[in-house]
Design an enzyme around this catalytic site. Structure first.
Site, PDB file in Angstrom:
ATOM      1  N   SER A 128     -21.222 147.184  -3.490  1.00  0.00           N
ATOM      2  CA  SER A 128     -20.291 147.803  -4.037  1.00  0.00           C
ATOM      3  C   SER A 128     -19.814 148.530  -4.067  1.00  0.00           C
ATOM      4  O   SER A 128     -18.858 149.361  -5.314  1.00  0.00           O
ATOM      5  CB  SER A 128     -21.138 147.513  -5.668  1.00  0.00           C
ATOM      6  OG  SER A 128     -21.899 149.043  -5.463  1.00  0.00           O
ATOM      7  N   GLY A 129     -19.904 149.180  -2.842  1.00  0.00           N
ATOM      8  CA  GLY A 129     -18.627 150.489  -2.630  1.00  0.00           C
ATOM      9  C   GLY A 129     -19.583 152.070  -3.246  1.00  0.00           C
ATOM     10  O   GLY A 129     -18.646 153.274  -3.152  1.00  0.00           O
ATOM     11  N   HIS A 133     -22.942 154.218   8.112  1.00  0.00           N
ATOM     12  CA  HIS A 133     -23.123 155.684   7.319  1.00  0.00           C
ATOM     13  C   HIS A 133     -22.538 157.080   8.177  1.00  0.00           C
ATOM     14  O   HIS A 133     -22.203 157.460   7.467  1.00  0.00           O
ATOM     15  CB  HIS A 133     -23.918 155.660   6.830  1.00  0.00           C
ATOM     16  CG  HIS A 133     -24.418 154.568   5.618  1.00  0.00           C
ATOM     17  ND1 HIS A 133     -24.434 155.392   4.113  1.00  0.00           N
ATOM     18  CD2 HIS A 133     -24.685 153.382   4.901  1.00  0.00           C
ATOM     19  CE1 HIS A 133     -24.059 153.984   3.084  1.00  0.00           C
ATOM     20  NE2 HIS A 133     -24.475 152.817   3.944  1.00  0.00           N
TER      21      HIS A 133
END
Length: 184
Positions: free
Chosen positions: A11-12, A49
């Protein structure tokens, strides 16, 4: 300032949390995951990430969040004065449940151990003088899991999220990459 960023998968959440701390002079990125050599997809997620993080951010790989916040055994392992970004409580919970033995047939002791770890985290959050951003998943809005272990995890994640949200200054909900502040 303590902030919780919550939402569904992809979802961010992490990107938004990173934006919240982007202007900080010093950031300790607390990665609760561990590499899995047998899972290439997980390795790709971790690599994505890592690639997004500025080189100036320090990475702390641990599940001892109370220690990072300065309240656990061994004192704080984060850089003094640094903003702390914890990504994520969902993976943290999985690893703590594993370590505590929560998946055993008679998991009463495991659940006591888990409760103690959640208490430590909440107490450390309440006491820390650091700015902290925590990322977590909302897992309770989907289909009821078909297995007892799935329901146990969903329920414990809901408890962790509610307890952490209660001691934060802001809660941000992300849907389709769009943030909404729930707790000003």
């Amino acid at each position: 300032m303590r902030r919780l960023v919550i939402g569904g998968a992809r979802s961010g959440k992490s990107r938004f949390a990173e934006q919240l701390v982007a202007d900080a002079a010093s950031v300790d990125y607390v990665a609760t995951s561990e590499p899995r050599v047998d899972d290439p997809e997980w390795a790709e997620r971790i690599a994505a990430h890592v690639a997004r993080r500025p080189a100036s951010w320090r990475t702390v790989e641990t599940v001892d969040l109370a220690a990072v916040l300065g309240e656990g055994p061994g004192g704080g392992s984060a850089e003094p004065g640094a903003v702390i970004l914890i990504d994520c409580l969902t993976v943290w919970l999985t690893r703590v449940m594993d370590a505590c033995g929560c998946w055993e047939a008679d998991a009463a002791e495991g659940l006591r151990c888990l409760g103690d770890r959640v208490d430590e985290l909440v107490a450390a959050l309440e006491r820390t003088g650091r700015d902290v951003v925590l990322v977590t998943n909302e897992v309770g809005q989907g289909v009821v899991p078909a297995t007892a272990s799935g329901r146990l995890f969903r329920d414990q994640m809901g408890i962790v999220n509610a307890r952490v949200a209660a001691v934060t200054d802001e809660v941000w909900w992300l849907v389709a990459g769009l943030p909404t502040r729930l707790k000003p």
